[in-house]
Structure formats: structure tokens, C-alpha cells
Design a protein around this motif. Structure first.
Motif, mmCIF file in Angstrom:
data_model
loop_
_atom_site.group_PDB
_atom_site.id
_atom_site.type_symbol
_atom_site.label_atom_id
_atom_site.label_comp_id
_atom_site.label_asym_id
_atom_site.label_seq_id
_atom_site.Cartn_x
_atom_site.Cartn_y
_atom_site.Cartn_z
ATOM 1 N N ALA A 87 -67.737 83.227 36.013
ATOM 2 C CA ALA A 87 -69.248 83.427 35.510
ATOM 3 C C ALA A 87 -69.767 81.820 35.919
ATOM 4 O O ALA A 87 -69.067 80.916 35.959
ATOM 5 N N GLU A 88 -70.918 81.807 36.379
ATOM 6 C CA GLU A 88 -71.734 80.674 36.616
ATOM 7 C C GLU A 88 -73.046 80.515 35.974
ATOM 8 O O GLU A 88 -74.004 81.491 35.939
ATOM 9 N N PHE A 89 -73.331 79.398 35.062
ATOM 10 C CA PHE A 89 -74.473 79.060 34.521
ATOM 11 C C PHE A 89 -75.198 78.074 35.198
ATOM 12 O O PHE A 89 -74.622 76.818 35.123
ATOM 13 N N SER A 90 -76.025 78.479 36.134
ATOM 14 C CA SER A 90 -76.627 77.346 37.061
ATOM 15 C C SER A 90 -77.661 76.660 36.258
ATOM 16 O O SER A 90 -78.259 77.097 35.374
ATOM 17 N N ARG A 91 -77.917 75.416 36.562
ATOM 18 C CA ARG A 91 -78.928 74.506 36.183
ATOM 19 C C ARG A 91 -79.907 73.885 37.162
ATOM 20 O O ARG A 91 -79.206 73.639 38.420
ATOM 21 N N THR A 92 -80.964 73.840 36.968
ATOM 22 C CA THR A 92 -82.038 73.373 37.813
ATOM 23 C C THR A 92 -82.336 72.111 38.079
ATOM 24 O O THR A 92 -82.040 71.356 36.911
ATOM 25 N N GLU A 93 -82.945 71.559 38.945
ATOM 26 C CA GLU A 93 -83.289 69.966 39.178
ATOM 27 C C GLU A 93 -84.484 69.770 38.437
ATOM 28 O O GLU A 93 -85.042 68.605 38.392
ATOM 29 N N GLN A 94 -85.178 70.699 37.960
ATOM 30 C CA GLN A 94 -86.380 70.601 37.224
ATOM 31 C C GLN A 94 -86.539 71.398 36.074
ATOM 32 O O GLN A 94 -87.107 72.569 36.094
ATOM 33 N N GLY A 95 -86.345 70.867 34.856
ATOM 34 C CA GLY A 95 -86.329 71.865 33.835
ATOM 35 C C GLY A 95 -87.551 71.694 32.972
ATOM 36 O O GLY A 95 -88.423 71.178 33.288
ATOM 37 N N LEU A 96 -87.554 72.359 31.615
ATOM 38 C CA LEU A 96 -88.771 72.332 30.966
ATOM 39 C C LEU A 96 -89.367 70.814 30.708
ATOM 40 O O LEU A 96 -90.530 70.687 30.497
ATOM 41 N N HIS A 97 -88.301 70.092 30.686
ATOM 42 C CA HIS A 97 -88.694 68.745 29.975
ATOM 43 C C HIS A 97 -89.150 67.746 31.273
ATOM 44 O O HIS A 97 -89.408 66.568 30.933
#
Length: 530
Positions: A87-97
Motif C-alpha cells: 500500500a502507498e499513502f501519498s502526501r502532496t507538496e501543498q497540503g491544506l495548511h
């Protein structure tokens, strides 16, 4: 001993304690930090943080310095025993914050950034080499803090004490708190390495879900890496054993450029204190909760504690707000801390999973579950769920504000007076009202009473993000707390902050600190308080 009076004493000058001091200083509250070490602890410990904590560092005034030493990460992968991706849980370079959803860093570097900011802040007094020997509170009077340094014994009287003194907290004893065991305890070996060798990695975190040899691997910097292994003996690893363990990632020759910066055995535990406050003594960070490191939320949880408590404590100390406002610190933070700990324990369970026949079935179910569309995105979002309903997180009749109240406002880049800027920098450190329509007089009066800045977001240089966020939830206006959580809404079609009777009595102040809160406007909250 001659007692010195100070508004706030902070026990422990790690990242949580120093961040709390900086946040309080932004609101005019002086503090003394007592730290038994003379300097920053030089070896790495925490290595990951999220975009919410980057926003907290922004509120503390150090986000640019932190960004310069941090490295965005792509997310988290679960690998099987043969290092195949489950499984892969990707994270972006621009989140909500407004920051990368995951950033890797070296904790001594973060602490140096925070200490440098502390040295530039006259409201903060750091006293190194100071061993706290007692924290006592008698009735409603000041808290007595005794400490020892090279000059002898000293006594401080404080209006409040923040215990940021770690898992073996003396302050926790003063609160009378005991640990609630959340049923996870494992011994792991942590290896921090500096090398120029080619290392097979994907610029994220790998969790190896192998019950016989569970492991965690991540790249921290240009030449910095961390491995964590659960080993049966926990003994010191020699070169040959290291070569065997690290073979899936790097070929370690006898004369290779490979420096072990730190090798240490840790017991990962899941615990939460049964109470976080006694009078004006508060627990933050590891003094209040212990989180296994598998989702990178240990330090993050403590930073959230500092952000949640600092503005409330400042409002009570500086502006005479109701003492009950301080009760919302534990009631808001404790459920979230428990939630994060349970997520970390679940990840630990997925990694180890036992060695019986049912373990293979459980791992198969995990592999199937993570292929459900949208699940990995939901898990990432679940690290920061809405705050539990309470005095500062009201639930409006008819569901107005559903999906907004108790959640963070997004932080886009916006057009400011001096050019493009981050949204929070434009708002300042207090309350704020965001609106897409002209505000009625009653809402304007509430904003004035809170010292809130009112901002119309319909033409804000953010591509319409904030306006779309509000319209999607059928809100004409939202009231943001100083920690950028939505406190209340004006529903579409007009009206008022209908829940203000619930929170107005807590936020009503007896002292008006500046012309931004004139007496006429403050009388509105005073009437609510009655």
C-alpha cells in the motif's frame, strides 16, 4: 530563597517548550524556560512532521528557517517481507495548511532554529543547566517552582506552569496524573546514518510489515538516513550485522563511506495521562502522551498541544478571560491525541501482526483494504480530524456549518499589501472573520469585541479557493479562532453566530488590551456572558 514572580514557567526547552514560549511571546506573555541541559541535545530523535505543524512553526515565526532545513517526503509505503509494496499513502507538496504534507528534518536543526528565535525574543528567558526540583500549587495562588543550578537553589512564583519535561515528567507528578496504558510496548533499535553511498529509496517512508523482522526506513537529508528494526536481542550491532540488516537498501563494503551517527535502543510505548491539568499546571507533549513512531506524529502531537493552549492561556492572563476557557485545552486535545496513538498502534500491528496462521489472513485483508478507492487519502486526512464538540466547537441546530466548525481553515497564498503572502500572515495572531457578503451589524460587533480582523475573501488573489470552501459548506461568514480552527459560521442567507451564547461567556474579557476592542463592542460579549 527570594521568590521571583513570572507569568509563565515552562519546564523543558525542547521543541514543544520553546514553541510554546514563542507563541506566548507573540501575544505579549513573558515566560521563563527551565532546561537541565545547557545546549541543544546533539543527536537526532524526531525526524518527521506534517503541514499542520509547519503552520504552527509559521505562527511561532520560524517557518522560513525550518523550510530551509527540511525535506519534503512523498508519503508512506507498506512493504511485505520481500519488500514488495502492499500500500502507498501519498502526501502532496501543498497540503491544506500551505506546506508539504510531510517534511523530514533533523531534530537538532529544528531545535537550533527555535533557540535562535528564542534568543531574539525579549519576553522569553531561557535558563540552561537548571534542574527543576519541585512544582507545587496551594489553592488558587501562584504555582511555586523550585530549581537548582550552579549558583544554588532558586524559587519562582508563576501564574501558570507548562510541563514540557518529557516521559519522566516531574510536572506530571505535580498534576497527580497517572498513565493509561493503550497496550503497545516494543523494543526497537534506531540507527541514524550519514553516507554518500547510493541508497535505494523512494523519498518517503518505508514500513516493512514482516512479523519476523519489522523495520522502518526513511531518508532525512541529502546524506542522512534512518533505519529502525525490532530485533529479538536488542544488542549493539557490529559492522557485519549492520551489513546484513541494511542489504535491501545499500551495499555496505568494508571501507565504505558510512558513518553511524547514532545507534540506540528504544522502548516504543502507547500511553496517555489520565489528566492534563491541575489548576494552573498543564502537561504538554510526552509529559501528557506517548505515541509509537510509526506514523510520525510523536512530536507533532506536542506541537499541537502548544498551539491549542497558548492562545487560551494568553487570553486568560492578558485579558482576564474566564478560567473555564483553560478547561477546553484537555477536552479538545486529549481525544485527538488518543486517536493518533491508536492509529500508530494500528500501524505497528500491521507491521508486526504476529506469526500465527491468522496473521497471514490479516495482512491479506490489509492489502485488499488499501486498494479501496479513496481510502489512502482518507487515512491521511484522518491525522487531523475535526475537534470534538465542546464549548469552542459548537454544533449548530439544523446542521449549519457542518463540515466547517472544529476544522482548520485552509491556508492559500493570497494577495497582501506587500505582495503575495501566506494567509495567516495577513490575518495576524488573533480571531478573524472571513466573509463573502456584507456583514450585518451584530456580526460586526462580535468581530470588534473579539478584536477580530474582518476579511472579504471573494476577490483575494487565491484563485477563489477560500470563497469556494465557504460556499461548498453553505456559509456566508466564518469565525476563526487564533489557532485557525473554525469557531462558528453565519449560514447562507444571512443571520448571526447563533452559537455565540455558548462560547461568548468563555471569551468575554475583563480587560481591554487595545483600541481594537472598544468598550462598546466588548459589552456585547459581556451581555452574552450574563
Amino acid at each position: 530563597m527570594t521568590a521571583q514572580h513570572v507569568p509563565v514557567v515552562i519546564v523543558g526547552a525542547g521543541p514543544v517548550g520553546v514553541t510554546a514560549a514563542l507563541l506566548l511571546a507573540r501575544r505579549g506573555v513573558r515566560s521563563v524556560l527551565l532546561e537541565r541541559h545547557q545546549d541543544v541535545y546533539p543527536l537526532p530523535r524526531a525526524v518527521a512532521t506534517d503541514d499542520e505543524v509547519c503552520r504552527i512553526l509559521q505562527a511561532a515565526g520560524v517557518h522560513e528557517e525550518f523550510t530551509a532545513i527540511a525535506r519534503p517526503a512523498r508519503g508512506l509505503r507498506l512493504l511485505d517481507s520481500r519488500h514488495r509494496t502492499m500500500a502507498e499513502f501519498s502526501r502532496t507538496e501543498q497540503g491544506l495548511h500551505g506546506f508539504p504534507q510531510t517534511s523530514m528534518f533533523d531534530q537538532p536543526g529544528l531545535e537550533r532554529v527555535l533557540r535562535d528565535a528564542l534568543a531574539r525574543t525579549p519576553q522569553c528567558d531561557l535558563r540552561g543547566g537548571a534542574e527543576v526540583t519541585g512544582v507545587e500549587q496551594d489553592g488558587t495562588g501562584p504555582v511555586r517552582v523550585t530549581y537548582r543550578d550552579e549558583d544554588g537553589e532558586h524559587l519562582l512564583r508563576a501564574d501558570a506552569v507548562l510541563g514540557c519535561d518529557g516521559a519522566n515528567s516531574l510536572t506530571r507528578e505535580a498534576v497527580g496524573a497517572t498513565w493509561e496504558d493503550l497496550r503497545f510496548e516494543e523494543r526497537w533499535t534506531v540507527i541514524d546514518v550519514r553516507t554518500s553511498l547510493p541508497v535505494r529509496c523512494w523519498e518517503g517512508v518505508d514500513q516493512v510489515c514482516d512479523p519476523q523482522r519489522p523495520a522502518t526506513f526513511m531518508r532525512i537529508g541529502d546524506d542522512r538516513y534512518r533505519w529502525e528494526f525490532r530485533l529479538p536481542d536488542g544488542a549493539e550491532l557490529d559492522r557485519a550485522r549492520l551489513r546484513e540488516l541494511l542489504a535491501p537498501w545499500v551495499v555496505l563494503a568494508h571501507d565504505a563511506d558510512f558513518e553511524v551517527v547514532r545507534q540506540a535502543a528504544y522502548t516504543f510505548r502507547a500511553r496517555i495521562a489520565d489528566r492534563w491539568r491541575a489548576g494552573r499546571i498543564f502537561l504538554l507533549g510526552d509529559a501528557a502522551h506517548l505515541t509509537p513512531p510509526f506514523i510520525g506524529q510523536g512530536l507533532c502531537a506536542g506541537m499541537r498541544d502548544a498551539y491549542n493552549l497558548s492562545w487560551k492561556l494568553a487570553r486568560v492572563l492578558q485579558q482576564g478571560a474566564d478560567e473555564r476557557l483553560l478547561d477546553t485545552y484537555e477536552s479538545e486535545r486529549k481525544p485527538h491525541a488518543r486517536h493518533v496513538i491508536r492509529m500508530a498502534v494500528a500501524m505497528g500491528w500491521a507491521m508486526t501482526g504476529g506469526q500465527d496462521g491468522a496473521a497471514a489472513v490479516r495482512r491479506g485483508l490489509l492489502g485488499a483494504a488499501v486498494r479501496i478507492p479513496g481510502l489512502t487519502t482518507a487515512v491521511s486526512r484522518d491525522l487531523s480530524p475535526a475537534l470534538t464538540a465542546g464549548p469552542l466547537v459548537p454544533r449548530r441546530p439544523g446542521g449549519a456549518g457542518r463540515g466547517l466548525v472544529g476544522r482548520f481553515c485552509p491556508q492559500p497564498w493570497v494577495a497582501g499589501p506587500g505582495g503575495r503572502t501566506r494567509f495567516d500572515d495577513l490575518l495576524g495572531d488573533s480571531f478573524a472573520v472571513l466573509t463573502v457578503v456584507p456583514l450585518p451589524p451584530t456580526v460586526q460587533a462580535v468581530a470588534a469585541a473579539l478584536g477580530a480582523r474582518t476579511v472579504t475573501v471573494s476577490d483575494f488573489g487565491d484563485g477563489g479557493l477560500l470563497a469556494a470552501w465557504m460556499r461548498a459548506k453553505r456559509a456566508d461568514a466564518v469565525l476563526l479562532r487564533p489557532d485557525r480552527v473554525v469557531l462558528d459560521v453565519v449560514p447562507r442567507g444571512g443571520g448571526d453566530f447563533a452559537a455565540r451564547a455558548a462560547w461568548g461567556s468563555l471569551l468575554h474579557t475583563t480587560r481591554i488590551p487595545s483600541p481594537s476592542q472598544p468598550a462598546a463592542a466588548e459589552s456585547l460579549l459581556r451581555s452574552i456572558a450574563r
